[in-house]
Scaffold this active site. Structure first.
Site, PDB file in Angstrom:
ATOM      1  N   GLN A   1       1.287  -1.416  -0.246  1.00  0.00           N
ATOM      2  CA  GLN A   1      -0.323   0.027   0.161  1.00  0.00           C
ATOM      3  C   GLN A   1       0.506   1.413   0.497  1.00  0.00           C
ATOM      4  O   GLN A   1       2.060   1.105  -0.089  1.00  0.00           O
ATOM      5  CB  GLN A   1      -0.959  -0.327   1.286  1.00  0.00           C
ATOM      6  CG  GLN A   1       0.099  -0.256   2.748  1.00  0.00           C
ATOM      7  CD  GLN A   1      -1.313  -0.538   3.616  1.00  0.00           C
ATOM      8  OE1 GLN A   1      -1.452   0.066   4.729  1.00  0.00           O
ATOM      9  NE2 GLN A   1      -2.028  -1.374   3.699  1.00  0.00           N
TER      10      GLN A   1
ATOM     11  N   GLU B   1       4.090   7.574   8.282  1.00  0.00           N
ATOM     12  CA  GLU B   1       3.914   7.024   9.943  1.00  0.00           C
ATOM     13  C   GLU B   1       5.907   6.267   9.965  1.00  0.00           C
ATOM     14  O   GLU B   1       6.287   6.325   9.150  1.00  0.00           O
ATOM     15  CB  GLU B   1       3.338   5.481   9.580  1.00  0.00           C
ATOM     16  CG  GLU B   1       3.510   4.746   8.221  1.00  0.00           C
ATOM     17  CD  GLU B   1       2.632   4.085   7.910  1.00  0.00           C
ATOM     18  OE1 GLU B   1       2.752   2.357   8.041  1.00  0.00           O
ATOM     19  OE2 GLU B   1       1.560   4.002   7.305  1.00  0.00           O
TER      20      GLU B   1
ATOM     21  N   HIS C   1       4.929   0.403   0.970  1.00  0.00           N
ATOM     22  CA  HIS C   1       5.015  -0.019   1.872  1.00  0.00           C
ATOM     23  C   HIS C   1       4.734  -1.979   2.071  1.00  0.00           C
ATOM     24  O   HIS C   1       3.311  -1.750   1.219  1.00  0.00           O
ATOM     25  CB  HIS C   1       5.437   0.754   2.921  1.00  0.00           C
ATOM     26  CG  HIS C   1       4.135   1.201   3.142  1.00  0.00           C
ATOM     27  ND1 HIS C   1       3.610   2.514   2.954  1.00  0.00           N
ATOM     28  CD2 HIS C   1       3.199   0.796   4.663  1.00  0.00           C
ATOM     29  CE1 HIS C   1       2.617   2.763   3.312  1.00  0.00           C
ATOM     30  NE2 HIS C   1       2.171   1.701   4.537  1.00  0.00           N
TER      31      HIS C   1
ATOM     32  N   ARG D   1      -4.258   0.619  -1.881  1.00  0.00           N
ATOM     33  CA  ARG D   1      -4.169  -0.798  -1.421  1.00  0.00           C
ATOM     34  C   ARG D   1      -3.752  -1.327  -3.015  1.00  0.00           C
ATOM     35  O   ARG D   1      -3.421  -0.785  -3.967  1.00  0.00           O
ATOM     36  CB  ARG D   1      -5.265  -1.498  -1.229  1.00  0.00           C
ATOM     37  CG  ARG D   1      -4.232  -3.004  -1.461  1.00  0.00           C
ATOM     38  CD  ARG D   1      -5.280  -3.683  -0.378  1.00  0.00           C
ATOM     39  NE  ARG D   1      -6.371  -3.342   1.531  1.00  0.00           N
ATOM     40  CZ  ARG D   1      -6.796  -2.781   1.127  1.00  0.00           C
ATOM     41  NH1 ARG D   1      -8.196  -3.069   0.501  1.00  0.00           N
ATOM     42  NH2 ARG D   1      -7.410  -2.439   2.217  1.00  0.00           N
TER      43      ARG D   1
END
EC number: 5.3.1.8
Length: 320
Positions: free
Chosen positions: A98, A118, A175, A195
């Protein structure tokens, strides 16, 4: 003035790739056979954590953010959403490949408050476990061709990981977390995912999960850029503080405690996750017992606190 740590109860999410390690490794009472995520510090509308102690017991972190801005050095009615979200993920199977958009794309195209940058701290990993992080395409045309052909072996960049590894994942980075890995994830408070590939898996009804190939092509950074992290370490007697990342949206640290330490809070508030061991946190001569699997916030109204014991922590706060 509010002088207590704010302890939080996780929210659990069923995932096709989830398992049982959130129970076996953290003793959480998980509700699903395939529990993939524990949202352990969350004010997101899709899963706000519940406060378990103090004057705000029974309310959610989202309630506290909206109605008690003084706890976060915010106006009484903040105009923005709570900025961060902390999760623990149990990848009993491979997660989908994704990519997440940046703030501009999320706001302008997806009508979301935040994009999603993130980072991952690897809590556990089976031997030879690996992550997908980035891609090998040198141009956007090459990226699109490899995606359209499903040529994943040529496109995707894989790395092996072990416990204690740290990975920073800026928005725009393709990732995936691989099978056999448990991570603690610190991220922008966003639930937006595009996705790219899901191994042609089907759910209990035989349906494949939706892909978002056109959006993914638009938001992926080309060519892949490997972030250079300026990691530093500060050592005191009985305490080691390692800076894992300090970037645009958050700063994240790993603390190792073996004794006692007095801490002065200099940021708006601190998010604290206990990832190993047992300890106590002391505020105004009041002692709170903490252990692996506990998560709490040191609010802006607490200027000093101390820790005693033998434990490891992941600590984070939003960048100003």
């Amino acid at each position: 003035m509010y002088q207590e740590p704010i302890f939080l109860e996780p929210i659990f999410k069923e995932r096709i790739w989830g398992g049982q390690k959130l129970h076996t490794e953290f003793q959480y009472s998980i509700p699903y056979d395939k529990t993939g995520e524990a949202w352990v510090i969350s004010a997101h509308e899709n899963g706000p954590s519940k406060i378990t102690n103090g004057p705000l017991k029974g309310q959610t972190l989202r309630d506290a953010w909206q109605n008690h801005g003084e706890l976060f050095s915010q106006p009484q009615k903040p105009t923005e959403e709570y900025p961060l979200l902390v999760k623990i993920l149990d990848a009993n199977d491979d997660l989908s490949v994704q990519v997440h958009p940046d703030d501009h794309y999320a706001s302008e195209v997806a009508n979301e408050s935040y994009g999603k940058t993130e980072c991952w701290y690897v809590l556990n990993a089976e031997e030879d476990a690996e992550l997908i992080i980035g891609h090998h395409a040198q141009t956007r045309e090459e990226l699109e061709q490899l995606i359209d052909r499903g040529n994943w072996d040529h496109l995707l960049r894989r790395i092996n990981v072990q416990p204690g590894d740290f990975v920073y994942v800026p928005s725009g980075t393709i990732h995936a977390i691989g099978k056999g890995i448990v991570i603690l994830e610190t991220q922008q408070s966003s639930d937006i995912t595009y996705r790219v590939y899901d191994y042609d898996r089907t759910d209990a009804q035989g349906n494949k999960r939706k892909l978002h190939l056109e959006q993914a092509k638009e938001v992926t950074t080309v060519p892949h850029e490997t972030p250079q992290l300026n990691q530093t370490e500060r050592v005191k007697e009985g305490f080691i503080e390692k800076k894992l990342v300090e970037e645009a949206y958050f700063s994240v640290y790993h603390w190792t405690l073996n004794g006692s330490i007095e801490q002065t809070r200099t940021e708006d508030f601190l998010q604290v996750s206990v990832i190993q061991g047992e300890a106590t946190v002391i505020v105004d001569e009041v002692t709170y017992n903490i252990e692996k699997g506990d998560h709490f916030i040191i609010p802006a109204t607490i200027s000093q606190f101390s820790l005693q014991g033998k434990a490891e922590f992941i600590v984070s706060y939003p960048s100003k």
